[in-house]
Design a protein around this motif. Structure first.
Motif, PDB file in Angstrom:
ATOM      1  N   ASN A 183       0.813  -1.214   0.000  1.00 16.66           N
ATOM      2  CA  ASN A 183       0.000   0.000   0.000  1.00 16.66           C
ATOM      3  C   ASN A 183       0.847   1.265   0.000  1.00 16.66           C
ATOM      4  O   ASN A 183       0.335   2.376   0.039  1.00 16.66           O
ATOM      5  CB  ASN A 183      -0.991   0.013   1.176  1.00 16.66           C
ATOM      6  CG  ASN A 183      -0.315   0.047   2.532  1.00 16.66           C
ATOM      7  OD1 ASN A 183       0.833   0.457   2.664  1.00 16.66           O
ATOM      8  ND2 ASN A 183      -1.029  -0.388   3.562  1.00 16.66           N
ATOM      9  N   ARG A 184       2.155   1.108  -0.045  1.00 17.80           N
ATOM     10  CA  ARG A 184       3.077   2.233  -0.149  1.00 17.80           C
ATOM     11  C   ARG A 184       4.400   1.714  -0.681  1.00 17.80           C
ATOM     12  O   ARG A 184       4.695   0.516  -0.601  1.00 17.80           O
ATOM     13  CB  ARG A 184       3.290   2.896   1.208  1.00 17.80           C
ATOM     14  CG  ARG A 184       3.690   1.934   2.321  1.00 17.80           C
ATOM     15  CD  ARG A 184       3.772   2.621   3.669  1.00 17.80           C
ATOM     16  NE  ARG A 184       3.918   1.686   4.770  1.00 17.80           N
ATOM     17  CZ  ARG A 184       5.071   1.140   5.143  1.00 17.80           C
ATOM     18  NH1 ARG A 184       6.183   1.415   4.480  1.00 17.80           N
ATOM     19  NH2 ARG A 184       5.115   0.312   6.171  1.00 17.80           N
ATOM     20  N   SER A 185       5.202   2.616  -1.237  1.00 15.91           N
ATOM     21  CA  SER A 185       6.500   2.221  -1.778  1.00 15.91           C
ATOM     22  C   SER A 185       7.642   2.498  -0.805  1.00 15.91           C
ATOM     23  O   SER A 185       8.670   1.829  -0.841  1.00 15.91           O
ATOM     24  CB  SER A 185       6.778   2.972  -3.089  1.00 15.91           C
ATOM     25  OG  SER A 185       5.803   2.664  -4.060  1.00 15.91           O
ATOM     26  N   GLY A 186       7.457   3.534   0.039  1.00 16.21           N
ATOM     27  CA  GLY A 186       8.501   3.917   0.977  1.00 16.21           C
ATOM     28  C   GLY A 186       8.069   3.693   2.416  1.00 16.21           C
ATOM     29  O   GLY A 186       7.107   2.989   2.711  1.00 16.21           O
ATOM     30  N   SER A 187       8.793   4.316   3.324  1.00 18.51           N
ATOM     31  CA  SER A 187       8.516   4.185   4.752  1.00 18.51           C
ATOM     32  C   SER A 187       7.365   5.095   5.160  1.00 18.51           C
ATOM     33  O   SER A 187       6.862   5.899   4.371  1.00 18.51           O
ATOM     34  CB  SER A 187       9.771   4.560   5.549  1.00 18.51           C
ATOM     35  OG  SER A 187      10.090   5.940   5.337  1.00 18.51           O
ATOM     36  N   ASP A 188       6.930   4.977   6.415  1.00 12.80           N
ATOM     37  CA  ASP A 188       5.881   5.839   6.932  1.00 12.80           C
ATOM     38  C   ASP A 188       6.277   7.305   6.861  1.00 12.80           C
ATOM     39  O   ASP A 188       5.444   8.173   6.631  1.00 12.80           O
ATOM     40  CB  ASP A 188       5.544   5.465   8.382  1.00 12.80           C
ATOM     41  CG  ASP A 188       4.697   4.205   8.478  1.00 12.80           C
ATOM     42  OD1 ASP A 188       4.143   3.797   7.435  1.00 12.80           O
ATOM     43  OD2 ASP A 188       4.594   3.626   9.562  1.00 12.80           O
ATOM     44  N   LEU A 208      -2.305  -3.990   0.367  1.00 15.44           N
ATOM     45  CA  LEU A 208      -3.620  -3.576  -0.105  1.00 15.44           C
ATOM     46  C   LEU A 208      -4.180  -4.687  -0.987  1.00 15.44           C
ATOM     47  O   LEU A 208      -3.556  -5.076  -1.979  1.00 15.44           O
ATOM     48  CB  LEU A 208      -3.524  -2.274  -0.901  1.00 15.44           C
ATOM     49  CG  LEU A 208      -4.851  -1.692  -1.405  1.00 15.44           C
ATOM     50  CD1 LEU A 208      -5.635  -1.090  -0.232  1.00 15.44           C
ATOM     51  CD2 LEU A 208      -4.599  -0.623  -2.477  1.00 15.44           C
ATOM     52  N   ALA A 209      -5.345  -5.201  -0.643  1.00 16.11           N
ATOM     53  CA  ALA A 209      -6.004  -6.250  -1.425  1.00 16.11           C
ATOM     54  C   ALA A 209      -7.179  -5.646  -2.185  1.00 16.11           C
ATOM     55  O   ALA A 209      -7.959  -4.871  -1.621  1.00 16.11           O
ATOM     56  CB  ALA A 209      -6.490  -7.374  -0.519  1.00 16.11           C
ATOM     57  N   THR A 210      -7.305  -6.019  -3.463  1.00 11.24           N
ATOM     58  CA  THR A 210      -8.336  -5.436  -4.324  1.00 11.24           C
ATOM     59  C   THR A 210      -9.070  -6.524  -5.091  1.00 11.24           C
ATOM     60  O   THR A 210      -8.453  -7.470  -5.589  1.00 11.24           O
ATOM     61  CB  THR A 210      -7.704  -4.447  -5.335  1.00 11.24           C
ATOM     62  OG1 THR A 210      -7.082  -3.387  -4.626  1.00 11.24           O
ATOM     63  CG2 THR A 210      -8.758  -3.870  -6.271  1.00 11.24           C
ATOM     64  N   VAL A 211     -10.376  -6.355  -5.183  1.00 16.94           N
ATOM     65  CA  VAL A 211     -11.218  -7.160  -6.070  1.00 16.94           C
ATOM     66  C   VAL A 211     -11.804  -6.196  -7.099  1.00 16.94           C
ATOM     67  O   VAL A 211     -12.417  -5.191  -6.730  1.00 16.94           O
ATOM     68  CB  VAL A 211     -12.347  -7.880  -5.311  1.00 16.94           C
ATOM     69  CG1 VAL A 211     -13.233  -8.641  -6.284  1.00 16.94           C
ATOM     70  CG2 VAL A 211     -11.768  -8.803  -4.252  1.00 16.94           C
ATOM     71  N   ASN A 212     -11.606  -6.505  -8.365  1.00 17.47           N
ATOM     72  CA  ASN A 212     -12.032  -5.610  -9.440  1.00 17.47           C
ATOM     73  C   ASN A 212     -12.824  -6.405 -10.475  1.00 17.47           C
ATOM     74  O   ASN A 212     -12.397  -7.484 -10.901  1.00 17.47           O
ATOM     75  CB  ASN A 212     -10.805  -4.956 -10.078  1.00 17.47           C
ATOM     76  CG  ASN A 212     -11.144  -4.082 -11.269  1.00 17.47           C
ATOM     77  OD1 ASN A 212     -11.566  -4.574 -12.310  1.00 17.47           O
ATOM     78  ND2 ASN A 212     -10.922  -2.789 -11.141  1.00 17.47           N
ATOM     79  N   SER A 227     -14.558  -1.681  -8.285  1.00 18.37           N
ATOM     80  CA  SER A 227     -13.573  -2.348  -7.434  1.00 18.37           C
ATOM     81  C   SER A 227     -13.787  -2.000  -5.968  1.00 18.37           C
ATOM     82  O   SER A 227     -14.380  -0.960  -5.630  1.00 18.37           O
ATOM     83  CB  SER A 227     -12.143  -1.965  -7.845  1.00 18.37           C
ATOM     84  OG  SER A 227     -11.808  -0.683  -7.367  1.00 18.37           O
ATOM     85  N   ALA A 228     -13.290  -2.881  -5.095  1.00 19.38           N
ATOM     86  CA  ALA A 228     -13.265  -2.666  -3.647  1.00 19.38           C
ATOM     87  C   ALA A 228     -11.893  -3.085  -3.144  1.00 19.38           C
ATOM     88  O   ALA A 228     -11.362  -4.125  -3.552  1.00 19.38           O
ATOM     89  CB  ALA A 228     -14.364  -3.471  -2.958  1.00 19.38           C
ATOM     90  N   SER A 229     -11.314  -2.258  -2.257  1.00 22.78           N
ATOM     91  CA  SER A 229      -9.967  -2.525  -1.746  1.00 22.78           C
ATOM     92  C   SER A 229      -9.936  -2.354  -0.236  1.00 22.78           C
ATOM     93  O   SER A 229     -10.682  -1.543   0.326  1.00 22.78           O
ATOM     94  CB  SER A 229      -8.943  -1.565  -2.378  1.00 22.78           C
ATOM     95  OG  SER A 229      -8.976  -1.601  -3.780  1.00 22.78           O
ATOM     96  N   MET A 230      -9.038  -3.088   0.400  1.00 17.22           N
ATOM     97  CA  MET A 230      -8.820  -2.964   1.833  1.00 17.22           C
ATOM     98  C   MET A 230      -7.351  -3.196   2.124  1.00 17.22           C
ATOM     99  O   MET A 230      -6.722  -4.083   1.548  1.00 17.22           O
ATOM    100  CB  MET A 230      -9.665  -3.983   2.607  1.00 17.22           C
ATOM    101  CG  MET A 230      -9.412  -3.969   4.102  1.00 17.22           C
ATOM    102  SD  MET A 230     -10.372  -5.239   4.975  1.00 17.22           S
ATOM    103  CE  MET A 230      -9.729  -5.029   6.649  1.00 17.22           C
ATOM    104  N   GLY A 231      -6.793  -2.380   3.018  1.00 18.93           N
ATOM    105  CA  GLY A 231      -5.396  -2.540   3.384  1.00 18.93           C
ATOM    106  C   GLY A 231      -5.130  -2.032   4.784  1.00 18.93           C
ATOM    107  O   GLY A 231      -5.987  -1.417   5.418  1.00 18.93           O
ATOM    108  N   GLN A 232      -3.923  -2.290   5.264  1.00 15.77           N
ATOM    109  CA  GLN A 232      -3.522  -1.859   6.603  1.00 15.77           C
ATOM    110  C   GLN A 232      -2.478  -0.760   6.491  1.00 15.77           C
ATOM    111  O   GLN A 232      -1.432  -0.929   5.876  1.00 15.77           O
ATOM    112  CB  GLN A 232      -2.960  -3.040   7.400  1.00 15.77           C
ATOM    113  CG  GLN A 232      -2.671  -2.713   8.857  1.00 15.77           C
ATOM    114  CD  GLN A 232      -2.113  -3.884   9.620  1.00 15.77           C
ATOM    115  OE1 GLN A 232      -1.081  -4.437   9.249  1.00 15.77           O
ATOM    116  NE2 GLN A 232      -2.781  -4.276  10.710  1.00 15.77           N
ATOM    117  N   LEU A 233      -2.776   0.398   7.110  1.00 12.27           N
ATOM    118  CA  LEU A 233      -1.830   1.515   7.142  1.00 12.27           C
ATOM    119  C   LEU A 233      -0.942   1.462   8.373  1.00 12.27           C
ATOM    120  O   LEU A 233       0.231   1.840   8.334  1.00 12.27           O
ATOM    121  CB  LEU A 233      -2.590   2.843   7.121  1.00 12.27           C
ATOM    122  CG  LEU A 233      -3.392   3.139   5.858  1.00 12.27           C
ATOM    123  CD1 LEU A 233      -4.244   4.383   6.054  1.00 12.27           C
ATOM    124  CD2 LEU A 233      -2.466   3.315   4.656  1.00 12.27           C
TER     125      LEU A 233
END
Length: 394
Positions: A183-188, A208-212, A227-233
């Motif tokens: 869900n991100r490429s770098g650090s917080d 990040l998980a996505t169903v499309n 689509s619907a997506s869910m992830g952990q920040l």
């Protein structure tokens, strides 16, 4: 923006403007043709495209002229093709982005695509590597060279991430995508300009998980991209996306309505966080429990083989769904933009070249919640004259 010159490909990632399916002679083929007195169109299994978009722009704030300048909006190199009947590849680098490597995916931030696709069968493909996040909506999907100005939602979502994706083709008109990416490429510290909020632990699985689902009806004139997506920040802080695109595309018209919604435990889009003004006597902090909603409407009309016009508008809101720190519950910002564009294609034999004139108006309304934080966001306008050229190098 949506030009009506190239077909929309029902692929599982952001659109390629010139692909191996197009019978357009490459730059190398044209040079050879001049030497040999002619060429034959071949069905290539790999190709290299150089995407070029530049413009002269006049900027205004609250109807007052600011400045006039030239800008290279996008310059990208794209390489894609097939290794054999079962393996294909896709690489694209943008020269408008920083080249610093990200700490999570270990790849330069200028690299948008770096993936391999395994074509297991006519019904199933598997994509591994850096790829486009499979959000719904048409503006999110279409190649950025077709868009003069994105809505704020799509401007602030990091849509190129490393991961894996499976594409199930039920039939020519029905497609299901299952995707898991970072869900991100770098650090917080890269994601949040004021850092992760105090007392919030880092995510153990920052994915990040996505169903499309993509559907095509009425002889492919009517498209749906949902689509619907869910992830952990972070620990106990998730992010959710619900995005959908409703598109009608039949010459000479293209029309679409996109709806984009996100609910974020920590403000990853940073649009509310950056409303904090100076002089409050308080250190700025990253907002939590934010939500964003966008509606995007567009109508293209190609009234002549060499001329296309479109109008486009976006209405967007930003708010807090649960009070936290200095942020009260409620709406903070309402934004809208209006666009009009006229495009000219001077060379009918070269569909990748066009000249355009574009007008953009951005309006913003700050609520009392934002004004308390001494936020400021004036209305702006932009008038642009430019050109786009997609060059098939090989």
């Amino acid at each position: 923006m949506l030009a009506l010159l190239l077909p929309v490909l029902a692929t599982a990632q952001n659109e390629t403007l010139i692909s191996e399916k197009d019978s357009i002679p490459s730059l190398v083929e044209r040079i050879i043709a001049e030497r040999e007195g002619g060429y034959k169109i071949r069905k290539i299994k790999s190709n290299i495209n150089l995407e070029f978009y530049t413009s002269a722009n006049a900027y205004f704030t609250e109807n007052e002229f600011d400045d006039l300048s030239f800008k290279l909006n996008r310059v990208r190199l794209e390489i894609e093709g097939r290794l054999n009947d079962h393996l294909s590849y896709h690489f694209r680098q943008s020269f408008n982005k920083y080249s610093n490597p990200h700490s999570v995916d270990n790849l330069s931030s200028s690299i948008e695509y770096a993936n391999i696709t395994w074509h297991a069968s006519d019904r199933f493909n598997l994509v591994a590597g850096k790829q486009f996040v499979a959000l719904g909506g048409y503006e999110a999907y279409v190649n950025a060279l077709r868009v003069r100005e994105f809505c704020e939602f799509n401007n602030n979502v990091a849509v190129y991430q490393a991961g894996i994706m499976g594409v199930v083709q039920f039939n020519p008109a029905q497609q299901l995508i299952l995707q898991v990416v970072n869900n991100r490429s770098g650090s917080d510290s890269d994601l949040y300009i004021y850092g992760r909020p105090d007392g919030i632990e880092a995510a153990k699985i920052p994915l990040l998980a996505t169903v499309n689902w993509n559907g095509f009806f009425l002889d492919d004139a009517l498209h749906f991209r949902y689509s619907a997506s869910m992830g952990q920040l972070a620990k106990g802080k998730n992010i959710y996306y619900l995005t959908c695109g409703n598109i009608y595309e039949k010459y000479p018209f293209v029309a679409y309505l996109d709806v984009m919604y996100s609910r974020e435990g920590i403000d990853s889009q940073q649009r509310i966080t950056t409303l904090q003004g100076q002089g409050r006597g308080m250190l700025p902090v990253t907002a939590q429990n934010t939500q964003y909603l966008s509606f995007i409407a567009n109508l293209d009309y190609q009234f002549h083989p060499k001329w296309n016009a479109y109008i486009k508008g976006a209405y967007e809101t930003a708010g807090i769904y649960e009070a936290n720190s200095i942020f009260a519950k409620g709406r903070y910002l309402t934004s809208w933009n209006a666009q009009a564009c006229l495009e000219w294609f001077p060379f009918t034999e070269d569909k990748g070249f066009k000249v355009f004139a574009h007008y953009l108006y951005k309006g913003h309304h700050l609520t009392e919640n934002a004004e308390v934080m001494m936020a400021s966001m004036p209305h702006t306008q932009r008038i642009s004259l430019g050109l786009v050229y997609v060059i098939p190098v090989l």
